[in-house]
Structure formats: C-alpha cells, structure tokens
Design a protein around this motif. Structure first.
Motif, PDB file in Angstrom:
ATOM      1  N   ALA A 161     -63.780 -35.529  66.186  1.00 50.42           N
ATOM      2  CA  ALA A 161     -64.724 -36.166  67.157  1.00 50.42           C
ATOM      3  C   ALA A 161     -66.776 -35.809  66.143  1.00 50.42           C
ATOM      4  CB  ALA A 161     -64.692 -35.384  68.058  1.00 50.42           C
ATOM      5  N   LEU A 162     -66.309 -35.353  65.250  1.00 50.14           N
ATOM      6  CA  LEU A 162     -67.616 -35.215  64.783  1.00 50.14           C
ATOM      7  C   LEU A 162     -67.685 -35.443  63.486  1.00 50.14           C
ATOM      8  CD1 LEU A 162     -68.045 -31.370  65.338  1.00 50.14           C
ATOM      9  CD2 LEU A 162     -68.836 -33.403  66.683  1.00 50.14           C
ATOM     10  N   ALA A 163     -66.750 -35.536  62.451  1.00 49.49           N
ATOM     11  CA  ALA A 163     -66.708 -36.426  61.082  1.00 49.49           C
ATOM     12  C   ALA A 163     -65.904 -37.275  60.809  1.00 49.49           C
ATOM     13  CB  ALA A 163     -66.768 -34.865  60.103  1.00 49.49           C
ATOM     14  N   ASP A 164     -65.920 -37.945  60.209  1.00 46.61           N
ATOM     15  CA  ASP A 164     -65.051 -38.756  59.472  1.00 46.61           C
ATOM     16  C   ASP A 164     -64.539 -37.977  58.052  1.00 46.61           C
ATOM     17  OD1 ASP A 164     -67.202 -38.645  57.613  1.00 46.61           O
ATOM     18  OD2 ASP A 164     -67.741 -40.658  57.686  1.00 46.61           O
ATOM     19  N   PRO A 165     -63.397 -38.376  58.095  1.00 46.13           N
ATOM     20  CA  PRO A 165     -62.331 -38.355  57.035  1.00 46.13           C
ATOM     21  C   PRO A 165     -63.112 -38.678  55.323  1.00 46.13           C
ATOM     22  CG  PRO A 165     -61.393 -40.158  58.098  1.00 46.13           C
ATOM     23  CD  PRO A 165     -62.673 -40.255  58.451  1.00 46.13           C
ATOM     24  N   ALA A 166     -63.578 -38.883  55.052  1.00 48.54           N
ATOM     25  CA  ALA A 166     -64.712 -38.762  54.249  1.00 48.54           C
ATOM     26  C   ALA A 166     -65.931 -37.455  54.191  1.00 48.54           C
ATOM     27  CB  ALA A 166     -65.626 -40.136  53.935  1.00 48.54           C
ATOM     28  N   PHE A 167     -66.013 -37.081  55.029  1.00 49.28           N
ATOM     29  CA  PHE A 167     -66.928 -35.877  54.920  1.00 49.28           C
ATOM     30  C   PHE A 167     -65.710 -34.629  55.084  1.00 49.28           C
ATOM     31  CE2 PHE A 167     -69.151 -32.004  56.775  1.00 49.28           C
ATOM     32  CZ  PHE A 167     -70.344 -31.921  56.284  1.00 49.28           C
ATOM     33  N   LEU A 168     -64.715 -34.524  56.325  1.00 49.97           N
ATOM     34  CA  LEU A 168     -64.230 -34.185  55.987  1.00 49.97           C
ATOM     35  C   LEU A 168     -62.656 -33.318  55.108  1.00 49.97           C
ATOM     36  CD1 LEU A 168     -62.408 -34.355  59.569  1.00 49.97           C
ATOM     37  CD2 LEU A 168     -63.869 -32.510  59.148  1.00 49.97           C
ATOM     38  N   ARG A 169     -62.401 -34.499  53.837  1.00 49.06           N
ATOM     39  CA  ARG A 169     -62.353 -33.777  52.725  1.00 49.06           C
ATOM     40  C   ARG A 169     -62.982 -33.123  51.885  1.00 49.06           C
ATOM     41  NH1 ARG A 169     -63.165 -36.392  48.394  1.00 49.06           N
ATOM     42  NH2 ARG A 169     -64.230 -38.109  48.745  1.00 49.06           N
ATOM     43  N   ARG A 170     -64.604 -32.936  51.912  1.00 48.06           N
ATOM     44  CA  ARG A 170     -64.996 -32.099  51.005  1.00 48.06           C
ATOM     45  C   ARG A 170     -64.916 -30.984  51.927  1.00 48.06           C
ATOM     46  NH1 ARG A 170     -66.877 -37.364  50.975  1.00 48.06           N
ATOM     47  NH2 ARG A 170     -68.111 -38.475  48.224  1.00 48.06           N
ATOM     48  N   ILE A 171     -64.618 -30.874  53.014  1.00 49.18           N
ATOM     49  CA  ILE A 171     -64.887 -28.594  53.433  1.00 49.18           C
ATOM     50  C   ILE A 171     -63.224 -28.609  53.056  1.00 49.18           C
ATOM     51  CG2 ILE A 171     -64.820 -28.048  55.701  1.00 49.18           C
ATOM     52  CD1 ILE A 171     -67.174 -29.111  55.545  1.00 49.18           C
ATOM     53  N   GLY A 172     -63.372 -27.742  52.348  1.00 48.35           N
ATOM     54  CA  GLY A 172     -62.386 -27.416  51.257  1.00 48.35           C
ATOM     55  C   GLY A 172     -61.316 -26.509  52.763  1.00 48.35           C
ATOM     56  N   TYR A 173     -61.713 -25.323  53.393  1.00 49.16           N
ATOM     57  CA  TYR A 173     -60.904 -25.028  54.480  1.00 49.16           C
ATOM     58  C   TYR A 173     -61.616 -25.090  56.302  1.00 49.16           C
ATOM     59  CZ  TYR A 173     -60.071 -22.201  49.908  1.00 49.16           C
ATOM     60  OH  TYR A 173     -59.836 -21.426  49.328  1.00 49.16           O
ATOM     61  N   LYS A 174     -59.874 -25.506  56.892  1.00 49.31           N
ATOM     62  CA  LYS A 174     -60.296 -25.834  57.826  1.00 49.31           C
ATOM     63  C   LYS A 174     -60.014 -24.420  58.975  1.00 49.31           C
ATOM     64  CE  LYS A 174     -60.893 -30.212  56.977  1.00 49.31           C
ATOM     65  NZ  LYS A 174     -60.679 -30.372  55.401  1.00 49.31           N
ATOM     66  N   ILE A 175     -60.314 -23.690  59.702  1.00 49.30           N
ATOM     67  CA  ILE A 175     -59.970 -22.581  59.819  1.00 49.30           C
ATOM     68  C   ILE A 175     -59.928 -22.741  61.427  1.00 49.30           C
ATOM     69  CG2 ILE A 175     -60.310 -20.162  59.911  1.00 49.30           C
ATOM     70  CD1 ILE A 175     -60.982 -19.960  57.272  1.00 49.30           C
ATOM     71  N   ARG A 176     -59.258 -22.580  61.515  1.00 50.46           N
ATOM     72  CA  ARG A 176     -58.469 -22.656  64.002  1.00 50.46           C
ATOM     73  C   ARG A 176     -59.020 -21.343  64.264  1.00 50.46           C
ATOM     74  NH1 ARG A 176     -58.507 -25.453  67.930  1.00 50.46           N
ATOM     75  NH2 ARG A 176     -57.373 -25.098  69.317  1.00 50.46           N
ATOM     76  N   PHE A 177     -59.762 -21.306  65.147  1.00 48.51           N
ATOM     77  CA  PHE A 177     -60.008 -19.619  66.143  1.00 48.51           C
ATOM     78  C   PHE A 177     -59.038 -20.022  67.605  1.00 48.51           C
ATOM     79  CE2 PHE A 177     -62.171 -18.122  62.550  1.00 48.51           C
ATOM     80  CZ  PHE A 177     -62.795 -16.732  62.627  1.00 48.51           C
ATOM     81  N   THR A 178     -58.502 -19.319  68.056  1.00 45.57           N
ATOM     82  CA  THR A 178     -57.102 -19.193  69.109  1.00 45.57           C
ATOM     83  C   THR A 178     -57.757 -17.371  69.878  1.00 45.57           C
ATOM     84  OG1 THR A 178     -55.963 -18.566  67.465  1.00 45.57           O
ATOM     85  CG2 THR A 178     -55.391 -20.540  68.156  1.00 45.57           C
ATOM     86  N   PRO A 179     -57.220 -17.964  71.304  1.00 48.08           N
ATOM     87  CA  PRO A 179     -57.373 -16.545  71.830  1.00 48.08           C
ATOM     88  C   PRO A 179     -56.144 -15.788  71.151  1.00 48.08           C
ATOM     89  CG  PRO A 179     -56.837 -18.759  73.203  1.00 48.08           C
ATOM     90  CD  PRO A 179     -56.856 -19.179  71.723  1.00 48.08           C
ATOM     91  N   LEU A 180     -56.353 -14.802  71.949  1.00 49.14           N
ATOM     92  CA  LEU A 180     -56.445 -13.810  71.373  1.00 49.14           C
ATOM     93  C   LEU A 180     -54.330 -13.022  71.625  1.00 49.14           C
ATOM     94  CD1 LEU A 180     -59.200 -10.643  72.004  1.00 49.14           C
ATOM     95  CD2 LEU A 180     -57.774 -11.792  69.631  1.00 49.14           C
ATOM     96  N   ALA A 181     -53.692 -12.504  70.895  1.00 48.40           N
ATOM     97  CA  ALA A 181     -52.489 -11.716  71.283  1.00 48.40           C
ATOM     98  C   ALA A 181     -53.194 -10.431  72.223  1.00 48.40           C
ATOM     99  CB  ALA A 181     -51.665 -11.459  70.308  1.00 48.40           C
ATOM    100  N   ARG A 182     -52.127  -9.997  73.104  1.00 51.31           N
ATOM    101  CA  ARG A 182     -52.322  -8.666  74.162  1.00 51.31           C
ATOM    102  C   ARG A 182     -53.180  -7.931  73.117  1.00 51.31           C
ATOM    103  NH1 ARG A 182     -50.074  -4.630  76.422  1.00 51.31           N
ATOM    104  NH2 ARG A 182     -50.335  -4.335  78.742  1.00 51.31           N
ATOM    105  N   ALA A 183     -52.483  -7.199  71.974  1.00 48.75           N
ATOM    106  CA  ALA A 183     -52.209  -6.347  71.625  1.00 48.75           C
ATOM    107  C   ALA A 183     -53.893  -6.235  71.297  1.00 48.75           C
ATOM    108  CB  ALA A 183     -52.109  -5.417  70.706  1.00 48.75           C
ATOM    109  N   GLU A 184     -54.564  -6.955  70.549  1.00 49.24           N
ATOM    110  CA  GLU A 184     -55.704  -7.599  70.227  1.00 49.24           C
ATOM    111  C   GLU A 184     -56.250  -7.165  71.173  1.00 49.24           C
ATOM    112  OE1 GLU A 184     -54.918 -11.625  66.160  1.00 49.24           O
ATOM    113  OE2 GLU A 184     -54.926 -11.592  68.824  1.00 49.24           O
TER     114      GLU A 184
END
Length: 448
Positions: free
Chosen positions: A339-362
């Motif tokens: 929703a922020l960037a178009d595909p032309a820019f996103l392909r220049r970002i080498g890494y897309k890393i998603r952060f998610t909620p924790l597991a119970r132990a974490e």
C-alpha cells in the motif's frame, strides 16, 4: 545509543581500527586545497578568535605546523596578518591587519565555514569507497552473538543478518508492537569496524559540514594521538575523525528537504543531508508512512541511489555534485508495503522481513528479562495466567512491547499504594491489564 569508546592508539592509526587512514599532508599541495582557500580559512579563524599562535591555528584547522607556517608566510607577504609577539613554547602569534579583516569579511560572504580544513570531494569519494560496507563481512556467529541478550527467533536473525551483510536495503514490516523499531535500532551493533569521517568536504569552493556529533561517535584517543600532537609530520590526516560506523535514525519528522544539502543563510554554512552523514553505515527510517510527505515522494528520491550506488546533491548556488551512497537502508513500517510502494521500488528493496507476534516461550522470556531489569522476582505462575488466560480470552496477540508496558503500569500502581514489593501481585497486574487494554481488559470477568 551507547557504545564502549575504549580503543588503543595503535588501533586508531592503523588497519586494525577499520579503513586505513590517509597520510598526514606535509605541504599545502598535499592537502589538495588551494593556497588561497587556506589563507581565507585561517583569516576567518583569526577574525573570529583574535590573536592566535601557530599551535592554536594548527589545532583549529587540523593542519600540520609546516602547512600553517607556509600559509601564514603567504598572508604576511600579502599584508593580511602581522606578528603579535610570541606565545607558548616560543610559537609566533598572529593577528589580522585592517586589510586582513576586510579580506576575512569578504571570505565570510562567500562561505561562512571557519572550522577544520575540509577534504576535497574527490578524496572523500575515494575514502568512502575504501571503507564501503560491502568490503566487510558479517557472519552468522557475529549476528547471533550480538543478539545473545535479546529474545528473538533465530530464523528472524537469519533473515536480518544476510540483509545487513549484503549492504542492501531492507523493508521491516508488521503490526505495531512486534519489535520492529527496537530490533532495527539494535542492528547498529552489527556495524563492523570503524570509519574515517571528514570534518567537512570542499565542493566547488564551498565547505559542506559533514561530521555531526549527534550522529558520529569518535573513538577515544590518548594524549599521544595524532590529534594531540599536530606538529608531528607522521600519523594520519587529522581532517578526518575515526568513528564507529554511523547509524542515523529518523522517523515521522523526516521531510523531503532533509535529504538535500541544508544551507543556513544566517551563517552561510552548508550541512550534509542525513544520508550523507550515514555513509558507510546505516540509515533507519522508522514509522514509514507517517512522514509529512507521500511515501512515493520518498521512494522516488531513493530510486537512483539504491540502483546506482551514488546520489546527486545541490549547493545553495545551484552547483550539482555526485557523492557515494554507501548506506544500509532500513525501512520500518506498521503499514502494508504494497500500500506504500509500487513494484518498481519494492524490487529494489532486497529484503522484505515481516515481524509477527511472539510464541509463548518468547513472550515469557521477555517477561522474565523485564522483571530482572526492574529488580523484580519472576513469578512463572502469574506470567502463565497472563498468557494462557487473559491474553487468550481477550484475543490479544503476544507482542514484545507488552511485558515492559504492563510491568511498568503495575509498578506505578504498587508505588501509588505505597507497597514495597519484590515481585508483582495478581491485583497490581490485573489493574495494569485493565488500564492498558481498556474494553479488552475483562473478557467474561476472568481478569478481575
């Protein structure tokens, strides 16, 4: 950020500390600067500070005594300075003549910079390339060791590590509270070695102030260091400061003009933009999408630097120039990248890393860490009720921000009730939960 600044003098002057330092110039010609420019620079310093001896001129300009003597000899021949006696250690003291004061004012009208002597743009480019992020490696062992005191999934580290190792841009995204900003800032721990940062860069006769004490952290020097003995003809060029690799962090306050050269019309001094100050290091843009500009404006500004590895800047007089773009760019957002960037820019970002909620132990690991940090006993049973009962019944995901926030609120409650406790109580934690989550706080009356 806080760092251990202890560093040996030997490391500061050699390859052990990072990039090899340029040799100290022994003559005006070796500085790469024109004699007239240095004459104007010393004249401005004398105008601002009055009578100065050779030692103070040397320290104030980061130039050796031989160069200062050469420039002062020229200024005396021009009738711009005169000898005003002898100072400490028998060093001659100099002051401006009327002609010299007029010349200094004229020099100020062209460029207000009167600090340490700058380095030529071409020397700066050479130095940045010599200490590029891609020239140093970051291995898995170093990554995991740097985060040994942080609760984070190993597979997440094995995403972040290669991204930083490559020097390519990364997009960290996920819902609020998943630890993106915290981890992005702590990535600076992984920036290896040290770099040389010039006080200023000379571009088309204008000094561009580069060193920023709010960003650059100099490594400690001893009294025997080159900076303390400017009259020696050996050692590294003190126009550069050896610093830890920089990490510039900006967020919602970022504006498009901060990515261009900043010119102060009152002082007539040019200041480097944020990405130039971050060269050979990391630039973290936090809360992406919350800036006072459209995200695509920012992305369009980055397309050429990310693709070609260099940036184009402009001085106040319209002079364009090219500089290296050697920056590990970290974009952190709570919003959907699509929703922020178009595909032309996103392909220049080498890494897309998603952060998610924790597991119970974490989550429980972070809870225990926070208790230890606050000098509280860790009550595993109470923490288990929090996770397995309250969080589950309210449908609240386990986020890294919750332990710190809930424990802080519970302590506020205990202090208010004038209770001295070595660990949290069920009552205090229940109160904190209700206040923190509001309407989510009491599903089916279970958290009372």
């Amino acid at each position: 950020m806080t760092f251990d600044l202890v560093q040996s003098t030997a490391a500061l002057t050699g390859d052990a500390a990072g990039a090899k330092a340029p040799a100290r110039p022994g003559s005006v010609a070796e500085t790469g600067l024109e004699l007239l420019y240095l004459a104007d620079l010393l004249s401005k310093q004398l105008f601002e500070h009055g009578v100065l001896d050779l030692h103070r001129l040397s320290r104030g300009s980061a130039l050796s005594g031989a160069i200062i003597e050469e420039v002062c000899h020229f200024l005396r021949d021009e009738g711009r300075v005169e000898v005003r006696g002898v100072g400490e250690h028998g060093a001659l003291r100099f002051g401006l003549t009327d002609r010299g004061r007029a010349g200094a004012l004229e020099a100020f009208s062209r460029d207000g910079y009167a600090g340490m002597a700058p380095v030529p743009l071409e020397d700066y480019v050479r130095q940045v390339n010599a200490q590029a992020m891609s020239a140093v490696g970051i291995g898995r062992r170093e990554v995991h060791a740097a985060f040994a005191d942080t609760v984070i999934a190993p597979e997440r580290l094995d995403q972040l590590g290669p991204a930083l190792h490559s020097g390519r841009a990364m997009f960290i995204h996920g819902e609020a509270g998943t630890g993106k900003s915290f981890i992005a800032k702590r990535l600076s721990r992984l920036l290896p070695g040290s770099v040389l940062v010039p006080h200023a860069i000379l571009v088309a006769g204008k000094a561009l102030r580069c060193f920023d004490p709010a960003v650059h952290e100099p490594l400690a020097t001893s009294d025997d260091s080159p900076m303390a003995r400017l009259y020696l003809e050996d050692g590294h060029d003190p126009r550069y400061i050896r610093c830890r690799r920089p990490c510039v962090i900006t967020g919602g306050e970022l504006t498009l003009d901060m990515l261009d050269v900043q010119y102060d019309p009152a002082t007539r001094v040019h200041h480097a933009p944020v990405q130039l100050r971050a060269n050979n290091g990391m630039l973290v843009i936090d809360d992406l999408g919350r800036q006072r500009m459209e995200p695509m404006e920012l992305f369009n500004r980055w397309i050429v630097p990310l693709e070609e590895g260099h940036d184009y800047l402009t001085l106040s007089n319209g002079q364009h120039f090219q500089v290296p773009f050697d920056v590990a760019l970290v974009l952190s957002t709570n919003l959907d990248p699509l929703a922020l960037a178009d595909p032309a820019f996103l392909r220049r970002i080498g890494y897309k890393i998603r952060f998610t909620p924790l597991a119970r132990a974490e989550y429980l690991g972070i809870w225990q860490q926070e208790c230890e940090k606050q000098a509280l006993g860790f009550d595993a049973a109470l923490a288990g009720v929090l996770v397995d009962d309250w969080h589950r019944r309210a449908g609240v995901p386990l986020l890294p921000c919750h332990p710190r926030d809930l424990i802080g609120l519970a302590q506020d409650y205990l202090r208010y009730r004038e209770c001295e406790r070595e660990q949290l109580t069920h009552e205090a934690l229940s109160w904190a939960w209700h206040n923190y989550f509001g309407e989510l706080g009491n599903p089916e009356g279970e958290a009372s």
